[in-house]
Design an enzyme around this catalytic site. Structure first.
Site, PDB file in Angstrom:
ATOM      1  N   ARG A 136       0.854  -1.183   0.000  1.00 44.96           N
ATOM      2  CA  ARG A 136       0.000   0.000   0.000  1.00 44.96           C
ATOM      3  C   ARG A 136       0.893   1.238   0.000  1.00 44.96           C
ATOM      4  O   ARG A 136       1.647   1.467   0.947  1.00 44.96           O
ATOM      5  CB  ARG A 136      -0.913  -0.001   1.224  1.00 44.96           C
ATOM      6  CG  ARG A 136      -1.791   1.248   1.281  1.00 44.96           C
ATOM      7  CD  ARG A 136      -2.562   1.357   2.589  1.00 44.96           C
ATOM      8  NE  ARG A 136      -3.174   2.685   2.663  1.00 44.96           N
ATOM      9  CZ  ARG A 136      -3.205   3.455   3.724  1.00 44.96           C
ATOM     10  NH1 ARG A 136      -2.649   3.054   4.859  1.00 44.96           N
ATOM     11  NH2 ARG A 136      -3.779   4.628   3.675  1.00 44.96           N
ATOM     12  N   HIS A 155      -3.009  10.931   0.733  1.00 46.64           N
ATOM     13  CA  HIS A 155      -2.462  10.718   2.073  1.00 46.64           C
ATOM     14  C   HIS A 155      -1.840  12.032   2.542  1.00 46.64           C
ATOM     15  O   HIS A 155      -0.645  12.108   2.820  1.00 46.64           O
ATOM     16  CB  HIS A 155      -1.449   9.577   2.079  1.00 46.64           C
ATOM     17  CG  HIS A 155      -1.196   8.993   3.436  1.00 46.64           C
ATOM     18  ND1 HIS A 155      -1.231   7.629   3.687  1.00 46.64           N
ATOM     19  CD2 HIS A 155      -0.895   9.570   4.611  1.00 46.64           C
ATOM     20  CE1 HIS A 155      -0.959   7.412   4.967  1.00 46.64           C
ATOM     21  NE2 HIS A 155      -0.738   8.589   5.547  1.00 46.64           N
ATOM     22  N   GLU A 208      -7.410   8.468   6.321  1.00 54.69           N
ATOM     23  CA  GLU A 208      -7.689   9.145   7.590  1.00 54.69           C
ATOM     24  C   GLU A 208      -8.186  10.581   7.404  1.00 54.69           C
ATOM     25  O   GLU A 208      -7.541  11.545   7.840  1.00 54.69           O
ATOM     26  CB  GLU A 208      -6.448   9.135   8.477  1.00 54.69           C
ATOM     27  CG  GLU A 208      -6.001   7.741   8.872  1.00 54.69           C
ATOM     28  CD  GLU A 208      -4.858   7.738   9.880  1.00 54.69           C
ATOM     29  OE1 GLU A 208      -4.370   8.830  10.245  1.00 54.69           O
ATOM     30  OE2 GLU A 208      -4.464   6.647  10.322  1.00 54.69           O
ATOM     31  N   ASN A 218      -7.408   1.897   9.894  1.00 56.35           N
ATOM     32  CA  ASN A 218      -6.123   2.186  10.539  1.00 56.35           C
ATOM     33  C   ASN A 218      -6.353   2.163  12.040  1.00 56.35           C
ATOM     34  O   ASN A 218      -7.156   2.946  12.561  1.00 56.35           O
ATOM     35  CB  ASN A 218      -5.588   3.551  10.116  1.00 56.35           C
ATOM     36  CG  ASN A 218      -5.079   3.563   8.690  1.00 56.35           C
ATOM     37  OD1 ASN A 218      -5.129   2.553   7.992  1.00 56.35           O
ATOM     38  ND2 ASN A 218      -4.598   4.702   8.238  1.00 56.35           N
ATOM     39  N   TYR A 264      -4.369   1.845  15.932  1.00 55.04           N
ATOM     40  CA  TYR A 264      -3.152   1.823  16.733  1.00 55.04           C
ATOM     41  C   TYR A 264      -3.436   1.579  18.210  1.00 55.04           C
ATOM     42  O   TYR A 264      -2.747   0.810  18.861  1.00 55.04           O
ATOM     43  CB  TYR A 264      -2.374   3.133  16.556  1.00 55.04           C
ATOM     44  CG  TYR A 264      -1.779   3.259  15.180  1.00 55.04           C
ATOM     45  CD1 TYR A 264      -0.565   2.663  14.863  1.00 55.04           C
ATOM     46  CD2 TYR A 264      -2.449   3.941  14.165  1.00 55.04           C
ATOM     47  CE1 TYR A 264      -0.023   2.756  13.594  1.00 55.04           C
ATOM     48  CE2 TYR A 264      -1.924   4.039  12.890  1.00 55.04           C
ATOM     49  CZ  TYR A 264      -0.707   3.433  12.613  1.00 55.04           C
ATOM     50  OH  TYR A 264      -0.182   3.516  11.343  1.00 55.04           O
ATOM     51  N   GLU A 279      -3.478  -0.014   8.206  1.00 51.05           N
ATOM     52  CA  GLU A 279      -2.330   0.389   9.029  1.00 51.05           C
ATOM     53  C   GLU A 279      -2.500  -0.211  10.421  1.00 51.05           C
ATOM     54  O   GLU A 279      -3.588  -0.187  10.983  1.00 51.05           O
ATOM     55  CB  GLU A 279      -2.216   1.911   9.189  1.00 51.05           C
ATOM     56  CG  GLU A 279      -1.745   2.644   7.958  1.00 51.05           C
ATOM     57  CD  GLU A 279      -1.574   4.142   8.215  1.00 51.05           C
ATOM     58  OE1 GLU A 279      -1.307   4.529   9.385  1.00 51.05           O
ATOM     59  OE2 GLU A 279      -1.708   4.923   7.264  1.00 51.05           O
TER      60      GLU A 279
END
Length: 464
Positions: A90, A134, A179, A306, A308, A363
């Site tokens: 990606r 991005h 995002e 994504n 985290y 991600e």
């Protein structure tokens, strides 16, 4: 227990660690974070070039002028991907490299770079997944209002047309936006990211125009790349109350509805989340034009996620959505908690509430600043542990029916980490920024084994 039952039990146990056939194993990067060559072959400034040049905005005054020099070293980087046994990559395309004026004349040299990259990936047996945006908006468009200006959404559609006409016959998946919460909130409300604006109306307008840009791009991708999957990537997270108090629970609910629902509800349900709308200041509303919401609800092939860390929320008299607090636990150098169960929870929640056709984790990863040791290796135990536990959480969700089709580790290599500059390292490959030497970290070798076998090791490491 009979012999046949024992054999069935053994087979069940062995399959516990195996991912579905055809599962995508990838790595991810972004153009401004790795490419460098910021002033070469016709590329013009993006909002991040401008932001980095503004004193005090980025750690140490760092910028992406050279970054990982991927623009010149992409062949070697594809070689590293092959060593990692990944079958997908990606990457993002730099809008100001392709359309330096934001619209209008195409910079063929810039587009040729991505042409070569896509061909090189295919020759290596790696599926290209291209993110169209991005965060590196052409500065010339920001000068006209950026995402707060509705015209930027139409400029994005023009840019999408150019890119998909050239690459659409070979790219496996297109992601419209990465995002958009960060683009809108960090870019136009808090000002922590480029372009550094702090304005509630610009924030609400940018949310809507990013959604519009996504929806305008989708039919263009379908037309020019009929064989490619198309979707969007959102940063999402469960929001947990800091205590069982009613105030904390209500604050956590509101925080989650705002953070997750801001983009999910328009895309999947065709309307804005009411809690998000309630969070806007009096007099500030999304600039909806008749027909927008139906357009924004355009069906997708997948939702990119994504993830985290979770958010733990405590009620605050100063904030409608409470404030984040830090429970005891393991933390990365971004000061983000390692809490893998939250990924499982998120996947299950999304599948129950929004029911996308399929999902990709686009991600997931951890920061840690380990350098190359005397033995020539990078012993990044926390990162390895992070991947291990989050992949177990993802597999558990798959086993409970979530149609998760692939996983992209963030990141292929250490790179420019936005406002943190080069002070944070997320890569499974270490980059010496002085020499540009790449060294696969312990986490990368571990990930390579998983990607090759499509199977998690039965033996798990403990971090503590």
């Amino acid at each position: 227990m009979s012999t046949s039952t024992q054999e069935e039990q053994k087979e069940l146990t062995s399959n516990t660690y195996e991912f579905p056939a055809g599962f995508i194993w990838g790595t991810a990067t972004a153009s401004y974070q790795i490419e460098g060559a910021a002033h070469e072959d016709g590329r013009r400034p993006s909002i991040w070039d401008t932001f980095c040049a503004t004193p005090g905005k980025v750690w140490n005054g760092d910028n992406g002028d050279v970054a990982c020099d991927h623009y010149h070293r992409w062949r070697d980087d594809i070689g590293i991907m092959r060593q990692l046994n990944t079958n997908a990559y990606r990457f993002s395309i730099a809008w100001p490299r392709v359309l330096p004026q934001g619209t209008g004349p195409v910079n063929e040299k810039g587009l040729d770079f991505y042409d070569r990259l896509v061909d090189g990936l295919l020759e290596a047996g790696i599926k290209p997944f291209a993110t169209l945006y991005h965060w590196d908006l052409p500065q010339i468009l920001e000068d006209k209002g950026g995402w707060a200006n509705r015209e930027t959404a139409y400029a994005f559609a023009e840019y999408t047309e150019v890119v998909t006409k050239r690459l659409g016959d070979r790219v496996a998946g297109f992601i419209t936006l990465n995002e958009p919460w960060c683009s809108a909130y960090l870019g136009y409300k808090s000002g922590y990211h480029a372009p550094g604006v702090q304005n509630d109306e610009a924030y609400a307008r940018s949310v809507h125009h990013l959604l519009l840009a996504h929806s305008l791009a989708m039919p263009i991708i379908r037309r020019n790349a009929p064989g490619a999957q198309a979707g969007i990537t959102l940063n999402l997270a469960p929001h947990h109350p800091a205590s069982e108090s009613e105030a904390d629970r209500e604050a956590a609910y509101r925080a989650g509805e705002i953070f997750n629902g801001m983009f999910l509800d328009p895309i999947f349900n065709g309307h804005y989340n009411p809690v998000y709308l309630s969070s806007l200041p009096v007099g500030v509303t999304p600039p909806v034009v008749a027909g927008d919401m139906e357009l924004i609800k355009t069906p997708m092939d997948f939702l990119g996620i994504n993830f985290y860390n979770r958010q733990v929320i405590e009620a605050s008299k100063d904030s409608y959505a409470g404030k984040s607090v830090k429970p005891e636990g393991i933390y990365t150098t971004m000061d983000w908690e390692v809490y893998p169960d939250a990924l499982y929870e998120l996947l299950v929640m999304l599948n129950e509430r929004y029911k996308a056709k399929s999902y990709y984790i686009t991600e997931n990863g951890a920061s840690g600043e380990q350098e190359v040791a005397a033995d020539g290796h990078v012993h990044d135990k926390l990162r390895l542990y992070y991947y291990q536990e989050h992949l177990h959480a993802a597999l558990r969700a798959i086993q409970e029916g979530v149609p998760l089709a692939g996983y992209f580790a963030w990141s292929l290599m250490d790179n420019f980490e936005w406002a943190y500059g080069y002070s944070r390292r997320f890569g499974i490959v270490h980059v010496d920024y002085q020499t540009q030497k790449r060294t696969i970290k312990d986490s990368g070798h571990w990930y390579a084994g998983v990607a090759k076998s499509n199977h998690l090791p039965e033996e798990r490491i403990n971090y503590r």
